[in-house]
Design a protein around this motif. Structure first.
Motif, short mmCIF file in Angstrom:
data_model
loop_
_atom_site.label_atom_id
_atom_site.label_comp_id
_atom_site.label_asym_id
_atom_site.label_seq_id
_atom_site.Cartn_x
_atom_site.Cartn_y
_atom_site.Cartn_z
N GLN A 150 0.82 -1.21 0.00
CA GLN A 150 0.00 0.00 0.00
C GLN A 150 0.86 1.26 0.00
O GLN A 150 0.60 2.20 -0.76
CB GLN A 150 -0.94 -0.01 1.22
N ASP A 199 -6.71 8.61 3.23
CA ASP A 199 -7.24 7.36 2.69
C ASP A 199 -6.25 6.21 2.86
O ASP A 199 -6.64 5.06 3.15
CB ASP A 199 -7.60 7.51 1.21
N ARG A 228 -7.00 2.73 4.84
CA ARG A 228 -6.85 1.38 4.32
C ARG A 228 -5.98 0.53 5.25
O ARG A 228 -6.24 -0.66 5.44
CB ARG A 228 -6.21 1.42 2.92
N ASN A 239 -10.72 -1.29 0.98
CA ASN A 239 -10.18 -0.50 -0.13
C ASN A 239 -10.81 0.89 -0.19
O ASN A 239 -11.63 1.19 -1.06
CB ASN A 239 -10.41 -1.25 -1.45
N THR A 298 -5.21 3.25 -4.94
CA THR A 298 -5.43 1.98 -4.28
C THR A 298 -4.69 0.89 -5.01
O THR A 298 -4.60 0.90 -6.23
CB THR A 298 -6.93 1.64 -4.21
N PRO A 332 -13.17 0.99 -5.29
CA PRO A 332 -12.87 1.39 -3.91
C PRO A 332 -14.03 2.15 -3.28
O PRO A 332 -14.89 2.69 -3.98
CB PRO A 332 -11.63 2.28 -4.06
N LYS A 385 -8.23 -7.46 0.69
CA LYS A 385 -9.35 -6.51 0.74
C LYS A 385 -10.55 -7.20 1.36
O LYS A 385 -11.14 -8.10 0.77
CB LYS A 385 -9.70 -6.02 -0.67
#
Length: 351
Positions: free
Chosen positions: A49, A112, A116, A122, A129, A136, A186
Motif C-alpha cells: 500500500q 485514505d 486502508r 479498499n 489503491t 474502492p 481486501k
C-alpha cells in the motif's frame, strides 16, 4: 521512527514491531503477541500500500512511518475525516492557487492510505489503491468506523436454503469444484466469486488482523463483521482437518505472504454450519455453494475417487468397479489357461 526523505522505505525490524502495535492498536509491543498473530502477512500488505501510494510524490503528503501512525491513531480514536484533514493541513503550508488544489488532493490521499491500513478495506480514489478488485469505497465525511458500519450493515434478505455440508471446504473448492482460491487483502472482496476465463473465489486470509480487531476496543470494523468473517474462515479451513492443513501449508510455500494463522481459526460444529447463522456473508456463501455443487458432479475417475460426500454411493460404485476388474482379470486368466490346455492337447510333447 525516523524520517525517510519523502518516501516510505521498508521499515526496520524495530519499526515493524512499533507499526504493528500502533496500527493494530495493541496496548504493548507486538513482540509480546508474536505467538498469537502473524505480523508478516500484514506487513507485506502495508509495504504494498505504501509503495503504491508513494510511488509518485504527487499522490500523498505523508513521508514517514511516524506520519502514518499519527493518522492511524486519530482514525482509531474515532476522529471525523474533517478533523483529521484539518489537523494534517496545519503541518503543511497553504501555497494557494493550483498548488493548493494539489495539496488538498494529497491531503485526502494521505488520510485514505491510513484508512486502508487500519481497516484493510479498499478506501480511496482508484489511482491510489493497490491491487485488483471492485471499486474502492469513498469515505467522504465522519468517523471511519461509522462509514464502514453503514457500508457493511446490509444483512442479506435472501431466504434461499443451502446445506453447508462438511465437503464444502477450501481444498475441495479447487479439487472438486474447479474453483480457484485467490487470496485477497481486501476485506470487502471476501467470498466474491468471479467467472471470467476461470472461476475464482477471493478469500480474505488475514486471520491475525481479524483476531486482533476482535479483541480491540476501538476497531474501525463492526464487531459482527469481524466475528462472522472468522467463522467463514473456520467453515472453509477447519483447523482439525489434517488434509486441509496439509493443503494450506503447500499454499503457504507457493504464496509466502499468506497469513499462517488462517488455519488456526478452529472449526464449526454442525449446528453452526447452517446458512441461517450467517448474515453479512450469506449471499456470497449461497452463490459459492451453488457453484460448488454445480461443478462437483464427478466426470473423471480422479473426481470419482475424491468425491466422498455420499459414502454409501462412493463405496457402492468402487465395489462395483472392483468386482468388474476382478471379473475381467479372472476371465483373462481362465482364457489363458484354456488356451494353454488346448495347445498341450495338440502338442503333448511340447514344453
Amino acid at each position: 521512527m525516523g524520517f525517510f526523505e519523502n518516501t516510505l522505505f521498508p521499515p526496520s525490524s524495530e519499526d515493524k514491531f512499533a507499526l504493528l502495535a500502533r496500527l493494530w492498536n495493541l496496548c504493548d509491543d507486538f513482540r509480546s503477541h508474536e505467538a498469537e498473530y502473524d505480523g508478516a502477512a500484514y506487513l507485506a500488505y502495508y509495504g504494498q500500500q505504501c509503495s503504491h501510494a508513494g510511488h509518485d510524490e504527487e499522490h500523498i503528503l505523508v513521508s514517514t512511518h511516524h506520519d502514518i501512525c499519527e493518522l492511524a491513531t486519530q482514525i482509531l480514536q474515532g476522529a471525523s475525516r474533517e478533523d483529521i484533514i484539518c489537523r494534517l493541513s496545519l503541518k503543511y503550508p497553504d501555497l494557494g492557487g493550483e498548488m493548493d488544489l494539489d495539496r488538498t488532493v494529497r491531503l485526502n490521499n494521505s488520510v485514505d492510505l491510513a484508512a486502508r491500513l487500519v481497516s484493510m478495506v479498499n478506501v480511496g480514489v482508484p489511482c491510489c489503491t493497490a491491487g485488483r478488485g471492485g471499486e474502492p469505497l469513498i469515505w467522504a465525511q465522519g468517523p471511519l468506523n461509522e462509514f464502514l458500519r453503514a457500508h457493511f450493515n446490509q444483512p442479506s434478505q435472501d431466504k434461499t436454503h443451502v446445506k453447508l455440508d462438511f465437503s464444502f471446504k477450501g481444498r475441495n473448492l479447487e479439487r472438486l469444484g474447479r474453483i480457484r482460491v485467490d487470496w485477497t487483502s481486501k476485506l470487502e472482496d471476501h467470498l466474491l466469486l468471479t467467472d471470467d476465463s476461470e472461476r475464482r473465489v477471493a478469500i480474505f486470509h488475514h486471520a491475525s488482523f481479524l483476531k486482533c480487531q476482535q479483541s480491540s476496543a476501538c476497531s474501525t470494523l463492526p464487531s459482527e463483521i469481524v466475528e462472522e468473517t472468522l467463522r467463514t474462515i473456520a467453515l472453509l479451513f477447519p483447523q482439525s482437518e489434517k488434509r486441509t492443513v496439509k493443503w494450506f501449508r503447500k499454499k503457504c510455500t507457493r504464496y509466502p505472504h499468506l497469513d499462517s494463522h488462517l488455519i488456526k481459526c478452529g472449526g464449526l460444529r454442525p449446528n453452526d454450519r447452517q446458512i441461517e447463522k450467517f448474515r453479512f456473508w450469506r449471499d456470497r456463501l449461497i452463490i459459492l455453494k451453488e457453484a460448488f455443487d454445480e461443478k462437483t458432479k464427478p466426470s473423471t475417475f480422479s473426481q470419482l475417487w475424491y468425491d466422498r460426500r455420499n459414502r454409501l454411493q462412493w463405496s457402492t460404485f468402487w465395489v462395483a468397479i472392483l468386482v468388474l476388474i476382478l471379473t475381467v482379470f479372472f476371465g483373462i486368466v481362465q482364457s489363458i489357461e484354456g488356451a494353454l490346455q488346448v495347445y498341450k492337447t495338440y502338442h503333448p510333447t511340447a514344453g
